[in-house]
Design an enzyme around this catalytic site. Structure first.
Site, PDB file in Angstrom:
ATOM      1  N   ARG A  96     -16.170  11.830   7.880  1.00 27.64           N
ATOM      2  CA  ARG A  96     -14.946  12.592   8.178  1.00 27.64           C
ATOM      3  C   ARG A  96     -14.680  13.630   7.094  1.00 27.64           C
ATOM      4  NH1 ARG A  96     -10.692   8.213   8.198  1.00 27.64           N
ATOM      5  NH2 ARG A  96      -9.243   9.921   8.518  1.00 27.64           N
ATOM      6  N   HIS A 142       0.840  -1.196   0.000  1.00 26.61           N
ATOM      7  CA  HIS A 142       0.000   0.000   0.000  1.00 26.61           C
ATOM      8  C   HIS A 142       0.875   1.246   0.000  1.00 26.61           C
ATOM      9  CE1 HIS A 142      -3.479   2.516   0.890  1.00 26.61           C
ATOM     10  NE2 HIS A 142      -2.709   3.170   1.735  1.00 26.61           N
ATOM     11  N   ASP A 175     -15.674   1.645   7.573  1.00 23.93           N
ATOM     12  CA  ASP A 175     -14.707   2.684   7.200  1.00 23.93           C
ATOM     13  C   ASP A 175     -15.283   3.569   6.099  1.00 23.93           C
ATOM     14  OD1 ASP A 175     -12.062   4.017   6.940  1.00 23.93           O
ATOM     15  OD2 ASP A 175     -12.179   3.093   4.951  1.00 23.93           O
ATOM     16  N   SER A 211      -8.218   3.587   9.275  1.00 23.51           N
ATOM     17  CA  SER A 211      -8.953   3.528   8.019  1.00 23.51           C
ATOM     18  C   SER A 211      -8.175   2.691   6.987  1.00 23.51           C
ATOM     19  CB  SER A 211      -9.165   4.961   7.511  1.00 23.51           C
ATOM     20  OG  SER A 211      -9.602   4.980   6.198  1.00 23.51           O
ATOM     21  N   LYS A 243      -8.951  -1.808   5.825  1.00 24.45           N
ATOM     22  CA  LYS A 243      -9.136  -2.382   4.491  1.00 24.45           C
ATOM     23  C   LYS A 243      -8.054  -3.432   4.218  1.00 24.45           C
ATOM     24  CE  LYS A 243      -9.480   1.949   3.350  1.00 24.45           C
ATOM     25  NZ  LYS A 243      -9.766   3.328   3.027  1.00 24.45           N
TER      26      LYS A 243
HETATM   27  N1  URA Z   1      -6.843   7.046   2.977  1.00 26.05           N
HETATM   28  C1  URA Z   1      -7.695   6.224   3.626  1.00 26.05           C
HETATM   29  O1  URA Z   1      -7.994   5.119   3.164  1.00 26.05           O
HETATM   30  N2  URA Z   1      -8.196   6.651   4.797  1.00 26.05           N
HETATM   31  C2  URA Z   1      -7.909   7.844   5.352  1.00 26.05           C
HETATM   32  O2  URA Z   1      -8.388   8.137   6.423  1.00 26.05           O
HETATM   33  C3  URA Z   1      -7.028   8.679   4.651  1.00 26.05           C
HETATM   34  C4  URA Z   1      -6.514   8.274   3.463  1.00 26.05           C
END
Ligand code: URA
Length: 438
Positions: A168, A82, A161, A183, A187
């Site tokens: 958010r 990632h 999320d 967050s 995932k």
């Molecule tokens: N990318 C994400 O997946 N979550 C966040 O909170 C910020 C950037």
């Protein structure tokens, strides 16, 4: 348990148990906790933070809020990579094939580009007909059969999320380190990989501009992944200037293919080799990843792995034989140095803005993009320039966007009579096995 009590406790700097967080997150997903209470709690977290234990619990609750992929049928540790997003960041298109060619299954659910960061999914759309909406079952099957898969982020993974992030986004509560870490990692945990390697960018073209904030985010994510039983490591890498040379979807795919042919920009090639070696070492519990990864590059096995992925997903792979089959812009215009000297600034954010002005990126979700356009820089910070030497080639599809991009690019560039010290591309390594350099 009253939700208002939890909000007040966080407001006053207190902490929550896992059961309390479960009541909050579970209640929110079920629609029992209203947006206004969740927004108040999120703002309290922005100010007061979370302990590592709280962040881990929040992550696990969000990961468990939807489908969680079971990758046990693969029979070997699966890897995921990632990046927090950057400018010219085509790293996944090189690292994942390198890893797969070493026999380590690698799968990734990825996003589209938004704002100044490009998205791997958009880049892959340069291969006509490629499917990037694989189901969970298709994702797992391809991991087992082909050993490499990249698809769009499934809304079925970590739906809590998705709901929290949307709130958010409109309540000024995105920039909280534990909320970002939870967050991202929710995932990653739901996608099931045993090995997770994170590339946290820092600099003008990064989400985390300051190196200290990037390091703290990397540490928080490594802690969450490790607590959840995954082999997790991170690097903090420089994004003050674009990564490699190409910025723009097809241009980046062409650079990724050239890199897999052994002709990539040296510093980008070295970066990709290091990340791939790290993943292979974590997956194989040992060392020697570096030799395997270098062999995969030089033998062409990594490029073959990438091609197998594109074909398995229904994509037209003719660009692997002839990169001129990739989308190509009508205009290629050099931007030349107005004076001699050293390139001391090539601002990543400004290069990204130039690329967006050409049509390569999107300001809003769902905006169309032009895969062909972008910028290929011809010099990097530290290089010596002669007056009139090209600093970049602008790839445009009309003269109005070309002029806009040139104007922005002029502001991205700094030339001086003395060179400046260059930050290393990898600034830090976190959770990296001790035998590795650094
Ligand atoms: N990318 C994400 O997946 N979550 C966040 O909170 C910020 C950037």
């Amino acid at each position: 348990m009253r939700i208002v009590d939890l909000i007040e406790r966080k407001r006053d700097g207190g902490t929550h148990s896992a059961a309390e967080l479960q009541a909050l997150i579970g209640g929110y997903v079920r629609g029992e906790v209203p947006d206004y209470q969740m927004a108040a709690w999120l703002m309290a977290v922005c100010w007061r933070g979370m302990t590592p234990e709280e962040a881990t619990s929040l992550t696990q609750l969000m990961a468990a809020s939807g489908e969680q992929l079971d990758l046990s049928s693969i029979g070997r540790p699966v890897a995921d990579k990632h990046s927090t997003g950057g400018v010219g960041d085509k790293t996944s298109l090189v690292v994942m094939p390198l890893v797969a060619a070493c026999g380590v299954p690698v799968g990734k659910m990825s996003g589209r580009g938004l704002g100044f960061t490009g998205g791997t999914i958009d880049k892959l759309e340069c291969f006509p007909n490629i499917r990037l909406d694989l189901s969970a079952a298709e994702f797992v099957r391809q991991l087992g059969e082909v050993g490499i898969v990249i698809t769009g982020q499934s809304a079925d993974l970590a739906p809590a999320d998705g709901k929290l992030y949307a709130l958010r986004d409109v309540t000024g509560t995105v920039p909280s380190l534990p909320l970002i870490a939870s967050s991202v990692m929710s995932k990653k945990l739901a996608a099931g990989a045993q090995v997770i390697v994170l590339d946290v960018k820092t600099g003008s073209g990064a989400f985390m501009r300051e190196p200290e904030a990037a390091r703290a985010l990397a540490e928080a994510m490594v802690e969450i992944g490790t607590q959840a039983g995954r082999r997790t490591a991170a690097v903090v890498s420089d994004m003050s200037q674009p990564l490699g040379r190409a910025v723009g979807n097809a241009l980046e795919v062409a650079e990724a293919l050239a890199t897999l042919d052994g002709h990539g920009p040296p510093e980008f090639t070295a970066f990709a080799l290091e990340l791939a070696s790290l993943i292979v070492e974590l997956a194989s519990d040992g060392h020697g990843g570096r030799a395997a990864v270098e062999a995969a590059l030089h033998s062409g096995a990594a490029k073959q792995a990438f091609r197998r992925m594109v074909e398995a997903q229904g994509g037209d792979s003719s660009a692997f034989d002839d990169p001129r089959r990739l989308p190509t812009a009508q205009i290629q215009q050099p931007l030349v140095a107005e004076q001699a000297g050293y390139l001391v600034r090539l601002d990543a954010l400004e290069v990204a803005r130039a690329s967006i002005a050409l049509g390569a990126g999107r300001e809003r979700k769902g905006d169309p993009i032009d895969l062909a356009v972008g910028v290929v820089v011809q010099a990097k910070v530290g290089d010596r320039l002669a007056a009139g030497q090209p600093i970049a080639i602008v790839h445009a599809n009309d003269s109005a966007t070309l002029a806009a991009a040139e104007r922005i690019l002029r502001g991205a560039i700094g030339v001086a009579s003395e060179p400046v010290p260059l930050p290393p591309l990898i600034r830090e390594r976190i959770g990296v096995p001790a035998a590795r350099p650094g």
